[in-house]
Design a protein around this motif. Structure first.
Motif, PDB file in Angstrom:
ATOM      1  N   UNK A   1       0.815  -1.218   0.000  1.00  0.00           N
ATOM      2  CA  UNK A   1       0.000   0.000   0.000  1.00  0.00           C
ATOM      3  C   UNK A   1       0.847   1.266   0.000  1.00  0.00           C
ATOM      4  N   UNK A   2       2.197   1.125   0.031  1.00  0.00           N
ATOM      5  CA  UNK A   2       3.072   2.279  -0.195  1.00  0.00           C
ATOM      6  C   UNK A   2       3.507   2.337  -1.656  1.00  0.00           C
ATOM      7  N   UNK A   3       3.055   1.362  -2.444  1.00  0.00           N
ATOM      8  CA  UNK A   3       3.297   1.400  -3.881  1.00  0.00           C
ATOM      9  C   UNK A   3       2.073   2.066  -4.494  1.00  0.00           C
ATOM     10  N   UNK A   4       2.249   3.261  -5.027  1.00  0.00           N
ATOM     11  CA  UNK A   4       1.109   4.066  -5.469  1.00  0.00           C
ATOM     12  C   UNK A   4       1.203   4.313  -6.974  1.00  0.00           C
ATOM     13  N   UNK A   5       0.088   4.724  -7.537  1.00  0.00           N
ATOM     14  CA  UNK A   5       0.069   5.079  -8.962  1.00  0.00           C
ATOM     15  C   UNK A   5      -0.025   6.593  -9.111  1.00  0.00           C
ATOM     16  N   UNK A   6       0.947   7.147  -9.812  1.00  0.00           N
ATOM     17  CA  UNK A   6       0.980   8.576 -10.108  1.00  0.00           C
ATOM     18  C   UNK A   6       0.991   8.731 -11.620  1.00  0.00           C
ATOM     19  N   UNK A   7      -0.055   9.358 -12.146  1.00  0.00           N
ATOM     20  CA  UNK A   7      -0.201   9.544 -13.608  1.00  0.00           C
ATOM     21  C   UNK A   7      -0.095   8.217 -14.352  1.00  0.00           C
TER      22      UNK A   7
ATOM     23  N   UNK B   1      -1.216  12.959  -5.860  1.00  0.00           N
ATOM     24  CA  UNK B   1       0.011  13.733  -6.025  1.00  0.00           C
ATOM     25  C   UNK B   1       0.970  13.324  -4.907  1.00  0.00           C
ATOM     26  N   UNK B   2       2.250  13.644  -5.093  1.00  0.00           N
ATOM     27  CA  UNK B   2       3.256  13.235  -4.118  1.00  0.00           C
ATOM     28  C   UNK B   2       3.634  14.378  -3.189  1.00  0.00           C
TER      29      UNK B   2
ATOM     30  N   UNK C   1      18.368  19.181  -2.668  1.00  0.00           N
ATOM     31  CA  UNK C   1      17.849  17.811  -2.572  1.00  0.00           C
ATOM     32  C   UNK C   1      16.990  17.497  -3.794  1.00  0.00           C
ATOM     33  N   UNK C   2      16.132  18.446  -4.166  1.00  0.00           N
ATOM     34  CA  UNK C   2      15.248  18.224  -5.307  1.00  0.00           C
ATOM     35  C   UNK C   2      16.023  18.202  -6.620  1.00  0.00           C
ATOM     36  N   UNK C   3      17.074  19.002  -6.710  1.00  0.00           N
ATOM     37  CA  UNK C   3      17.921  18.953  -7.913  1.00  0.00           C
ATOM     38  C   UNK C   3      18.562  17.575  -8.044  1.00  0.00           C
ATOM     39  N   UNK C   4      18.978  17.020  -6.905  1.00  0.00           N
ATOM     40  CA  UNK C   4      19.574  15.674  -6.914  1.00  0.00           C
ATOM     41  C   UNK C   4      18.530  14.633  -7.333  1.00  0.00           C
ATOM     42  N   UNK C   5      17.331  14.732  -6.775  1.00  0.00           N
ATOM     43  CA  UNK C   5      16.292  13.750  -7.095  1.00  0.00           C
ATOM     44  C   UNK C   5      15.964  13.769  -8.586  1.00  0.00           C
ATOM     45  N   UNK C   6      16.013  14.944  -9.203  1.00  0.00           N
ATOM     46  CA  UNK C   6      15.702  15.057 -10.637  1.00  0.00           C
ATOM     47  C   UNK C   6      16.727  14.323 -11.497  1.00  0.00           C
ATOM     48  N   UNK C   7      17.932  14.125 -10.943  1.00  0.00           N
ATOM     49  CA  UNK C   7      18.960  13.380 -11.695  1.00  0.00           C
ATOM     50  C   UNK C   7      18.837  11.874 -11.485  1.00  0.00           C
ATOM     51  N   UNK C   8      18.001  11.465 -10.516  1.00  0.00           N
ATOM     52  CA  UNK C   8      17.897  10.055 -10.165  1.00  0.00           C
ATOM     53  C   UNK C   8      16.555   9.423 -10.529  1.00  0.00           C
TER      54      UNK C   8
ATOM     55  N   UNK D   1      12.470   9.870 -12.587  1.00  0.00           N
ATOM     56  CA  UNK D   1      11.671  10.595 -13.571  1.00  0.00           C
ATOM     57  C   UNK D   1      10.838  11.694 -12.915  1.00  0.00           C
ATOM     58  N   UNK D   2      10.377  12.634 -13.702  1.00  0.00           N
ATOM     59  CA  UNK D   2       9.682  13.820 -13.196  1.00  0.00           C
ATOM     60  C   UNK D   2       8.452  13.467 -12.357  1.00  0.00           C
ATOM     61  N   UNK D   3       7.703  12.411 -12.773  1.00  0.00           N
ATOM     62  CA  UNK D   3       6.469  12.095 -12.058  1.00  0.00           C
ATOM     63  C   UNK D   3       6.731  11.569 -10.641  1.00  0.00           C
ATOM     64  N   UNK D   4       8.000  11.224 -10.319  1.00  0.00           N
ATOM     65  CA  UNK D   4       8.340  10.739  -8.980  1.00  0.00           C
ATOM     66  C   UNK D   4       8.846  11.845  -8.055  1.00  0.00           C
ATOM     67  N   UNK D   5       8.942  13.058  -8.555  1.00  0.00           N
ATOM     68  CA  UNK D   5       9.429  14.169  -7.734  1.00  0.00           C
ATOM     69  C   UNK D   5       8.257  14.765  -6.952  1.00  0.00           C
ATOM     70  N   UNK D   6       8.323  14.807  -5.611  1.00  0.00           N
ATOM     71  CA  UNK D   6       7.218  15.362  -4.823  1.00  0.00           C
ATOM     72  C   UNK D   6       6.926  16.812  -5.193  1.00  0.00           C
ATOM     73  N   UNK D   7       5.652  17.127  -5.290  1.00  0.00           N
ATOM     74  CA  UNK D   7       5.220  18.484  -5.630  1.00  0.00           C
ATOM     75  C   UNK D   7       4.969  19.332  -4.389  1.00  0.00           C
ATOM     76  N   UNK D   8       4.853  18.675  -3.230  1.00  0.00           N
ATOM     77  CA  UNK D   8       4.502  19.392  -2.008  1.00  0.00           C
ATOM     78  C   UNK D   8       5.457  18.978  -0.888  1.00  0.00           C
ATOM     79  N   UNK D   9       5.920  19.966  -0.131  1.00  0.00           N
ATOM     80  CA  UNK D   9       6.819  19.713   0.994  1.00  0.00           C
ATOM     81  C   UNK D   9       6.226  20.357   2.248  1.00  0.00           C
ATOM     82  N   UNK D  10       6.250  19.598   3.354  1.00  0.00           N
ATOM     83  CA  UNK D  10       5.816  20.151   4.631  1.00  0.00           C
ATOM     84  C   UNK D  10       6.880  19.846   5.683  1.00  0.00           C
TER      85      UNK D  10
END
Length: 498
Positions: free
Chosen positions: A398-404, A440-441, A455-462, A464-473
């Motif tokens: 249940x931590x495996x989710x579908x995004x787009x 959304x993530x 951190x987000x710049x690093x994630x973008x190199x590792x 795909x775009x759809x796996x990058x979180x759009x919201x941070x708290x």
């Protein structure tokens, strides 16, 4: 039942040794024996022999632990409820189990609708510690976990299940407690990990050190490790995240064993923690409540045993008489190296959820292997079996989710975020529905706000775009369940997506 007879022998042969340290007060095995005898006397004289499910209010005192053993000597099961849990929920549990009697050491019991045995004020002693003769199919306990529908989900465990657990652990040459060990017992007695943290010390004649209710758990553990020179630690991984600021002060040569379970153990913090315990063997245990606590382990060592997947330490191999099977959606075994759901078979498997046939049909299946029918439990955990027959933990199904439309492992996002972060803090990836109902993530960070752009710049190199979180708290203190696990459901409430 053999393990109960072994507890009896351990109590008798260790009468002068300490059995419990509760809020800095020590109790010997003789003290423990006397409490067991008093409670057993009350059980025999109050409860009919045919009544097997007895409520137990889980206070942090010697009477509560003694009640478990007294019930077991009579072949009865305990149904534990936490006194800090809403009363309605506890009543519901007793209704589900048709409980009539409740053992409660509280000064004033709130269970007015039940026959209450006040274990704190008993006088008479039972003449014997010898267990009754009873079937191993009798229940030893029923634990209630949270259900997705809001209705507690009962997991009954038999005496045969517990005996199989004891036999499996006794087969491991790497793990041997003795009567000089000082063992941490950090778990609430409604949580299945508590079973191993009281059962194995009692079998060895060792001393348990509990955590008083109302204390800051991680800080009290830190004090116990240092001041009491504990030798055996059993913990959930989240605890050492909170101990991390104290790592420079921790160099505890007394600790022999440290076992983790109840959550993913990450390799970076495990390595740091192992440096704090120079003489310690570290085990990453795996096992759900439905399989009597432990089903197998990986012997982590910072130099020789470091298998990981997305930074999460492997869960290793199954223990004695336990079968692991990784399957697809049709319960068919997947090839080595492929991800699937881990299923468990063997003598530790629960008889099935309490009065819940629909859930039983979803969670258990029978597979014929070499002409023999094997009953398996579907854990909901995604795993990979590698070429060495070690099992790697991927994450919850249940931590495996579908995004787009794409499948996304939340643990992979967390791994890449934490691997680059200069701050060693908890980070949890979440799937959150927006107002249109689309997922959304989000990324929850347990910290005061800080710059995360790198951190987000690093994630973008590792990724795909759809796996990058759009919201941070940024959240100062993550919410936790009573068992010490991060409460993802509560975390999601911090994300208000328009």
């Amino acid at each position: 039942m053999r393990f109960i007879k072994d507890i009896q022998n351990s109590i008798r042969s260790n009468n002068s040794h300490n059995s419990l340290c509760i809020n800095n007060i020590f109790y010997t095995y003789k003290d423990f024996e006397n409490e067991i005898r008093k409670i057993r006397f009350a059980i025999v004289n109050t409860i009919e022999s045919s009544e097997r499910l007895i409520g137990l209010v889980t206070n942090d005192d010697i009477q509560t632990y003694a009640s478990i053993i007294a019930l077991w000597l009579e072949g009865k099961a305990y149904v534990p409820v936490n006194p800090e849990t809403p009363l309605d929920r506890n009543y519901h549990i007793f209704e589900l189990t048709k409980t009539k009697h409740v053992i409660d050491s509280s000064k004033e019991s709130v269970y007015d609708d039940y026959e209450v045995i006040n274990s704190g004020v008993l006088q008479d002693l039972h003449p014997s510690l010898s267990p009754k003769n009873f079937s191993g199919e009798h229940l030893a306990y029923i634990l209630f976990t949270s259900g997705t529908t809001g209705v507690p989900k009962g997991v009954p465990i038999t005496f045969n299940n517990v005996q199989a657990l004891v036999d499996a652990i006794n087969e491991e040459p790497e793990f041997n407690l003795n009567n000089t060990d000082r063992c941490l017992q950090m778990f609430e007695l409604t949580f299945d990990f508590s079973v191993v943290t009281y059962l194995f010390p009692l079998l060895a004649g060792a001393c348990m050190y509990t955590i008083p209710k109302g204390t800051i758990k991680y800080f009290y553990i830190f004090k116990l490790i240092k001041e009491k020179a504990l030798t055996v630690l059993t913990m959930v991984p989240s605890i050492i995240n909170y101990l991390r600021p104290y790592f420079p002060e921790i160099n505890e040569e007394s600790v022999r064993y440290c076992s983790f379970g109840g959550g993913a153990l990450h390799s970076d913090i495990a390595k740091e923690w192992s440096e704090c315990l120079p003489n310690c063997k570290i085990f990453n245990y795996y096992g759900p409540t439905e399989f009597t606590v432990y089903s197998g382990f990986y012997p982590y060592h910072k130099d020789t045993h470091t298998k990981t997947y997305n930074g999460i330490i492997a869960i290793g191999k199954p223990q004695k008489d336990t079968l692991y099977l990784v399957v697809n959606e049709n319960n068919e075994e997947v090839p080595i190296g492929e991800t699937g759901e881990l299923c468990l078979g063997g003598p530790q498997i629960t008889p099935g959820y309490w009065k819940n046939e629909e859930k039983n049909k979803q969670s258990f299946f029978i597979r014929n292997e070499n002409g023999k029918d094997i009953r398996y439990y579907k854990t909901g955990d995604l795993c990979i079996k590698d070429n060495d027959s070690d099992f790697l933990y991927v994450g919850r199904a249940d931590f495996q989710v579908k995004i787009r439309g794409y499948r996304v492992e939340l643990s992979e996002i967390e791994f890449h975020a934490k691997s680059k972060s200069k701050k060693k803090v908890n980070m949890v990836a979440l799937d959150i529905n927006n107002k249109l109902g689309n997922a959304e993530l989000g990324l929850a960070i347990e910290s005061e706000p800080f710059d995360t752009s790198y951190i987000f710049e690093h994630m973008k190199t590792k990724m795909p775009n759809y796996m990058i979180p759009m919201h941070v708290r940024f959240i100062k203190d993550f919410p936790h369940s009573i068992n010490g696990k991060i409460d993802r459901k509560e975390l999601k409430k911090h994300f208000d997506i328009k």
